[in-house]
Design a protein around this motif. Structure first.
Motif, PDB file in Angstrom:
ATOM      1  N   ALA A 111       0.833  -1.205   0.000  1.00 42.38           N
ATOM      2  CA  ALA A 111       0.000   0.000   0.000  1.00 42.38           C
ATOM      3  C   ALA A 111       0.867   1.254   0.000  1.00 42.38           C
ATOM      4  N   ARG A 121      -4.167   6.477  -1.334  1.00 41.99           N
ATOM      5  CA  ARG A 121      -4.015   5.445  -0.312  1.00 41.99           C
ATOM      6  C   ARG A 121      -5.055   4.353  -0.552  1.00 41.99           C
ATOM      7  N   PRO A 122      -4.624   3.115  -0.827  1.00 44.73           N
ATOM      8  CA  PRO A 122      -5.595   2.057  -1.118  1.00 44.73           C
ATOM      9  C   PRO A 122      -6.117   1.410   0.160  1.00 44.73           C
ATOM     10  N   GLU A 123      -7.189   0.663   0.015  1.00 51.71           N
ATOM     11  CA  GLU A 123      -7.652  -0.174   1.114  1.00 51.71           C
ATOM     12  C   GLU A 123      -6.829  -1.455   1.129  1.00 51.71           C
ATOM     13  N   GLY A 124      -6.594  -1.986   2.295  1.00 54.79           N
ATOM     14  CA  GLY A 124      -5.841  -3.226   2.398  1.00 54.79           C
ATOM     15  C   GLY A 124      -4.342  -2.993   2.337  1.00 54.79           C
TER      16      GLY A 124
END
Length: 557
Positions: A111, A121-124
């Motif tokens: 991430a 900003r990605p999830e996970g």
């Protein structure tokens, strides 16, 4: 228009590999992986390509096995390792030294790296991406596919490889396996070899007469035998048949195997082996066997455990060893059970993670100790063998695959920049089978002599003791005229020792064959609980990554 990640020298190559990219996408989706986000013009600094060890998997994007390794990208980043798949790298130069250059990379990045590249900003913890680099990055460690056009040249870059060409060639030479193992204390099934050059040098009638004579002699000791090509894998063209029944020759079966051997030897060598007895019902726990029945039932395969006619069951074990720069680690513990003597996971066999709790407690300790010792001891013997016999291995392999002849030099392979020899073994998938020393009632009927690497029966064919010396836990000779119990009435082990004071186990492990590549990674991973997903492949690439770090430090890039 050539898709991202595709390269080729000729127009036809570029067209074909571009077309194959459609298959890659279809396979990834079918296997449950998301389509990657395409990122163009990525600055190598955004994935810290000069600070981390860049490990390249040189495989097709649609390979069904390696995505389970690529999933570990975010975890490996924490170890200072970038893991990326690049189907078409190229050999170039940096500061006057040949290197493998990656123009693009497919994988699951962390991430933090994704945010550095995109500002989002990605999830996970990770994101699947296909990156085009602003400038190519250097690969510091390489997991190479054996069919790639660069295969004959990849050792020129002197980067750590998961499988050097010499060892890869040796894994195909089944005829040489007994010689490879000699001196290790580990053996393989008894075998006799038939060679292409010998049989094709004489008329067909004479060749078949030779084969028939050898089969008759071999079947006197081993009434059921397996025939298989030397260089094929996965059970292709292999066949198991009884050649004798009640002491009588089964001529139809013998002639069928004779003709099969002759047919194989038109283009390959043939191996004839004894069929090792597989006592699945005795080896595994009842709970495991009942789960096995349920899993086969879900595949539409009925299995009768106790009722007659009982379903034949066969099993083998796989241990994956990988060199981490200092020693070997075992990354995968696997067992495969099938209803046919020749069957792998792709042909109806069921894969399980091999854990101690699936083995009958009586044999659990002997099984674990035996397979671990067999894996490490056979590895050392194989390492010695390929160093001493490199020329024979290459000559035999190049006879079978002449397309490499003009591209492989007949000289001792060199070493990578870290000093690890390309005449050594950094990775192996070894297959093993347990051979019981006790009968179905857990009574000792034979020993295994690791010095002579042979089974020693306690009784001759007439049932008379052979005089083999057995000692109890107090060092007193055991007198016997029938098989010796190895457990008391309460199921406790009765310690027994041979004449050299070595503890006598209930079973020993035979090595069936070494294997190249990445087979069974995916089905093994499917058997792991969620909290352990990726455990095996993580070990493989952490170990390769440690070697890649050493290369990067020496190379300075």
């Amino acid at each position: 228009m050539v898709p991202l990640g595709v390269r080729g020298e000729a127009e036809a190559e570029r067209f074909w590999f571009s077309y194959a990219r459609l298959r890659d996408v279809a396979v990834l989706r079918h296997e449950g992986f998301p389509l990657p986000e395409v990122l163009r013009g990525v600055d190598p600094e955004d994935i810290k390509a000069r600070e981390r060890a860049n490990v390249a998997i040189v495989y097709p994007h649609g390979n069904t096995t390696v995505p389970v390794a690529l999933e570990q990208g975010p975890k490996l980043v924490r170890d200072g390792i970038n893991l990326l798949l690049c189907a078409f790298p190229e050999i170039g130069e940096v500061d006057g030294r040949k290197v493998l250059l990656l123009h693009d990379g497919f994988g699951r990045i962390s991430a933090e790296d994704y945010e550095r590249i995109t500002g989002k900003r990605p999830e996970g913890e990770g994101v699947w991406v296909l990156m085009e680099f602003r400038e190519p990055i250097v690969a510091h460690g390489i997991f190479f596919h054996f069919t790639h056009p660069l295969r004959p040249y990849i050792e020129e870059v002197q980067a750590p490889l998961i499988q050097p060409f010499l060892w890869e060639a040796a894994t195909y030479l089944k005829c040489a396996l007994p010689d490879m193992l000699r001196g290790s204390g580990v053996r393989t099934a008894e075998q006799v070899n038939f060679y292409h050059g010998d049989l094709m040098a004489v008329p067909e009638e004479e060749a078949k007469a030779r084969i028939e004579k050898e089969l008759l002699a071999f079947s006197e000791r081993y009434p059921t035998i397996i025939v298989k090509p030397e260089k094929e894998s996965g059970g292709r063209k292999a066949k198991i048949l009884p050649v004798r029944g009640d002491g009588e020759v089964l001529w139809d079966n013998l002639r069928e195997l004779r003709d099969l051997i002759y047919d194989i030897c038109k283009a390959d060598n043939a191996v004839v082996q004894e069929v090792l007895e597989s006592r699945v019902r005795q080896l595994y726990t009842r709970e495991f066997l009942e789960d096995l029945v349920d899993r086969f039932a879900r595949l539409g395969v009925p299995v009768l455990l106790d009722r007659e006619p009982k379903t034949p069951l066969f099993s083998y074990f796989r241990q994956v060893l990988v060199w981490n720069g200092e020693n070997y680690e075992i990354s995968h513990h696997i067992t495969v059970v099938s209803t046919r003597g020749i069957a792998n996971v792709g042909q109806g066999g069921l894969l399980y993670e091999y854990t101690d709790d699936i083995i009958n407690p009586k044999y659990r300790e002997d099984m674990r100790r035996g397979i671990t010792e067999a894996a490490y001891r056979s590895m050392e013997a194989q390492r010695r063998y390929i160093r001493e016999h490199w020329r024979e291995i290459l000559e035999e392999y190049l006879d079978a695959f002449p397309e490499f002849r003009d591209r492989i030099r007949m000289e001792p392979p060199g070493e990578d920049l870290t000093g690890f020899s390309y005449m050594d073994i950094p990775y192996e998938m070894g297959d093993y089978m347990p051979v019981f020393l006790v009968d179905e009632e857990d009574r000792l009927v034979r020993l295994y002599d690791p010095d002579e690497e042979k089974l020693v029966p306690l009784f001759d064919e007439g049932g008379r003791p052979t005089g083999v010396e057995i000692y109890d836990g107090d060092g007193r000779p055991v007198q016997y005229d029938e098989p010796i119990p190895m457990f008391d009435r309460d199921g406790n082990r009765i310690p027994l020792f041979d004449e050299k004071g070595r503890p006598i186990p209930t079973l020993v492990l035979y090595k069936i064959e070494p294997n190249p590549g990445a087979g069974l990674w995916r089905p093994h991973n499917d058997q792991l609980p969620p909290e352990r997903k990726g455990e095996g492949v993580y070990i493989v690439f952490r170990c390769l990554g440690e070697r890649a770090k050493a290369y990067r430090r020496l190379f300075g890039s």
